[in-house]
Design a protein around this motif. Structure first.
Motif, short mmCIF file in Angstrom:
data_model
loop_
_atom_site.label_atom_id
_atom_site.label_comp_id
_atom_site.label_asym_id
_atom_site.label_seq_id
_atom_site.Cartn_x
_atom_site.Cartn_y
_atom_site.Cartn_z
N ALA A 202 -13.42 1.82 1.13
CA ALA A 202 -12.35 2.83 1.11
C ALA A 202 -11.20 2.29 1.96
CB ALA A 202 -12.89 4.16 1.61
N THR B 2 -11.63 -9.40 -6.62
CA THR B 2 -12.00 -9.02 -5.25
C THR B 2 -13.44 -8.50 -5.24
OG1 THR B 2 -9.72 -8.41 -4.74
CG2 THR B 2 -11.41 -7.51 -3.30
N VAL C 68 -11.96 -1.47 -6.49
CA VAL C 68 -12.90 -2.50 -6.05
C VAL C 68 -14.32 -1.93 -5.94
CG1 VAL C 68 -13.45 -4.19 -4.27
CG2 VAL C 68 -11.07 -3.69 -4.77
N ASN D 31 -10.09 -3.52 4.06
CA ASN D 31 -9.40 -4.30 5.08
C ASN D 31 -9.55 -3.59 6.42
OD1 ASN D 31 -8.10 -6.56 3.76
ND2 ASN D 31 -6.90 -5.05 2.63
N ASP E 12 -17.38 9.23 -2.44
CA ASP E 12 -15.92 9.13 -2.57
C ASP E 12 -15.38 10.54 -2.38
OD1 ASP E 12 -13.15 8.92 -3.88
OD2 ASP E 12 -13.85 6.87 -4.06
N ARG F 13 0.85 -1.19 0.00
CA ARG F 13 0.00 0.00 0.00
C ARG F 13 0.88 1.24 0.00
NH1 ARG F 13 -4.87 0.51 4.24
NH2 ARG F 13 -5.54 -1.12 2.82
P1 NAD Z 1 -8.44 2.31 -4.34
O1 NAD Z 1 -7.34 3.15 -3.84
O2 NAD Z 1 -8.57 2.03 -5.79
O3 NAD Z 1 -9.84 2.92 -3.86
C1 NAD Z 1 -10.07 3.51 -2.62
C2 NAD Z 1 -11.10 4.61 -2.87
O4 NAD Z 1 -11.56 5.10 -1.60
C3 NAD Z 1 -10.52 5.80 -3.64
O5 NAD Z 1 -11.37 6.11 -4.73
C4 NAD Z 1 -10.50 6.92 -2.59
O6 NAD Z 1 -10.69 8.20 -3.15
C5 NAD Z 1 -11.67 6.51 -1.70
N1 NAD Z 1 -11.66 7.08 -0.36
C6 NAD Z 1 -10.61 7.26 0.49
N2 NAD Z 1 -11.04 7.78 1.65
C7 NAD Z 1 -12.38 7.94 1.55
C8 NAD Z 1 -13.40 8.42 2.41
N3 NAD Z 1 -13.13 8.88 3.64
N4 NAD Z 1 -14.68 8.44 1.98
C9 NAD Z 1 -14.98 7.98 0.74
N5 NAD Z 1 -14.06 7.52 -0.14
C10 NAD Z 1 -12.78 7.49 0.27
O7 NAD Z 1 -8.38 0.94 -3.50
P2 NAD Z 1 -9.05 -0.45 -3.83
O8 NAD Z 1 -8.06 -1.32 -4.47
O9 NAD Z 1 -10.37 -0.22 -4.46
O10 NAD Z 1 -9.28 -1.04 -2.36
C11 NAD Z 1 -10.33 -0.59 -1.53
C12 NAD Z 1 -10.26 -1.29 -0.17
O11 NAD Z 1 -10.36 -2.69 -0.36
C13 NAD Z 1 -8.95 -1.08 0.60
O12 NAD Z 1 -9.22 -1.06 1.97
C14 NAD Z 1 -8.14 -2.32 0.24
O13 NAD Z 1 -7.18 -2.62 1.24
C15 NAD Z 1 -9.23 -3.35 0.22
N6 NAD Z 1 -8.89 -4.52 -0.61
C16 NAD Z 1 -8.56 -4.36 -1.91
C17 NAD Z 1 -8.25 -5.47 -2.68
C18 NAD Z 1 -7.91 -5.36 -4.13
O14 NAD Z 1 -7.87 -6.40 -4.83
N7 NAD Z 1 -7.69 -4.18 -4.67
C19 NAD Z 1 -8.25 -6.75 -2.09
C20 NAD Z 1 -8.62 -6.87 -0.75
C21 NAD Z 1 -8.94 -5.74 -0.02
#
Ligand code: NAD
Length: 325
Positions: free
Chosen positions: A222, A129, A168, A245, A187, A23
């Motif tokens: 998020a 995911t 996701v 997570n 978002d 990350r």
């Molecule tokens: P990403 O960075 O693509 O998306 C996160 C989104 O959340 C962004 O668009 C960001 O602007 C938004 N955000 C941040 N703070 C916010 C808030 N306070 N209110 C509203 N929106 C907010 O990340 P991702 O890959 O989509 O992952 C999302 C979550 O899922 C994370 O916690 C990540 O650890 C978990 N996760 C992801 C995967 C994967 O395959 N990408 C797998 C398991 C878990």
């Protein structure tokens, strides 16, 4: 000088090398970044254990704003750190990291997953995911309505509040929209919200107001810590099923959710699709097979929900017990 500041946390290698995403985030301090890495790495051990993959738990965090501070030098320096661990840690994508970044890291180390399919990898794990989260959400809705789990069921009349429209969250919205669910979205990235409103006829809300919306399901997608003693009492949703997570901000939140009769799909169980996809990597990788295995997340969650209702223990407690066993 690459300017790399990072932590790699290897939590448990009983089942195999520690596999977990990297990350990149603007942490307020090194202490905050370290705490995140440690908590996330434990979550990965539990996630791999329940999903039955041949990996242990680990995670890396890089301190910095991915939009402004990510350079090839920095990624290569990170790759050398991963290589120096000799395979005890295998990296992949997480928040702030893309498939292209993995290609750059691959220059320095062989211990990288989530590479493009053209390079023998399984590509971006996010769509798988998202599919796993959708299946888990289907299982939770089915359980609430006393129906058997069916990943292809329609969701007409179900409103889902999605927090975070990243890789996701946005893909989850696509599945939900196709199944007929109503969407409320937020978002901090406004263009993303506008896109979701256009594409899925979603209703937009302010970031803080997402907890108060009139939804059946709250889907935190998020960052971690969305469920706290401040936010849980505000939830109108009777189901929490999302990708983030470490959704539980403090100890005791799982019990608080259970007391309020909110059905919580434990985060590391519902969001395991990405690592299931990665565990299918190899010469015979097929997306169809990875998706079929990911559908089983709904079955695993259904068992957890039943066990929780039979014993009166929280769903988080039940899944932790399965993982530790
Ligand atoms: P990403 O960075 O693509 O998306 C996160 C989104 O959340 C962004 O668009 C960001 O602007 C938004 N955000 C941040 N703070 C916010 C808030 N306070 N209110 C509203 N929106 C907010 O990340 P991702 O890959 O989509 O992952 C999302 C979550 O899922 C994370 O916690 C990540 O650890 C978990 N996760 C992801 C995967 C994967 O395959 N990408 C797998 C398991 C878990």
């Amino acid at each position: 000088m690459s300017g790399l500041r990072a932590f790699i946390a290897i939590h448990n290698t009983t089942h195999g090398p520690g596999l977990g995403g990297c990350r990149m985030w603007s942490y307020a301090s090194e202490e905050e970044a370290l705490t995140d890495a440690l908590r996330l790495s434990q979550g990965m051990s539990y996630k791999h254990a329940v999903a039955g993959t041949p990996y242990g738990g680990a995670k890396a965090v890089i301190l910095g704003n991915p939009r402004e501070e990510k350079t090839e030098d920095l990624l290569r320096a990170f790759g050398r750190c991963v290589e120096s661990l000799g395979g005890r840690y295998v990296t992949a994508e997480d928040v702030g990291m893309s498939v292209n970044d993995m290609v750059c890291i691959r220059d320095q180390t062989q211990y990288v997953a989530g590479l493009p399919t053209s390079m023998g990898g399984s590509g971006d794990p996010s769509p798988v995911t998202a599919y796993g989260v959708f299946c888990g959400l289907q299982a939770a809705v089915a359980f609430r309505h006393d129906r058997p789990y069916d990943p292809y069921a329609k969701l007409f009349g179900t409103t889902v509040a999605v927090q975070g429209l990243g890789n996701v969250g946005y893909a989850l919205c696509q599945y939900l929209h196709k199944a007929g669910a109503q969407l409320i979205v937020t978002d901090i990235n406004q263009p993303r919200v506008e896109q979701a409103c256009r594409e899925f006829s979603a209703t937009a809300t302010e970031a803080e107001a997402i907890y108060d919306t009139d939804a059946d399901v709250f889907a935190p997608c998020a960052l971690g810590g969305a469920l706290s003693s401040e936010t849980v009492p505000r939830l109108k949703a009777s189901i929490v099923a999302g990708a983030a997570n470490n959704q539980l901000a403090e100890p005791g939140i799982a019990a608080m959710l259970a007391r309020r009769e909110v059905l919580y799909a434990p985060d590391y169980v519902i969001n395991a699709g990405g690592i299931i996809n990665i565990s299918c990597e190899g010469e015979s990788y097929s997306l169809e097979q990875a998706m079929a295995r990911t559908e089983q997340i709904g079955g695993t969650l259904t068992e957890i929900f039943h066990k929780s209702s039979d014993t009166g223990r929280s769903t988080a407690d039940i899944s932790d017990e399965i993982a530790r066993r």
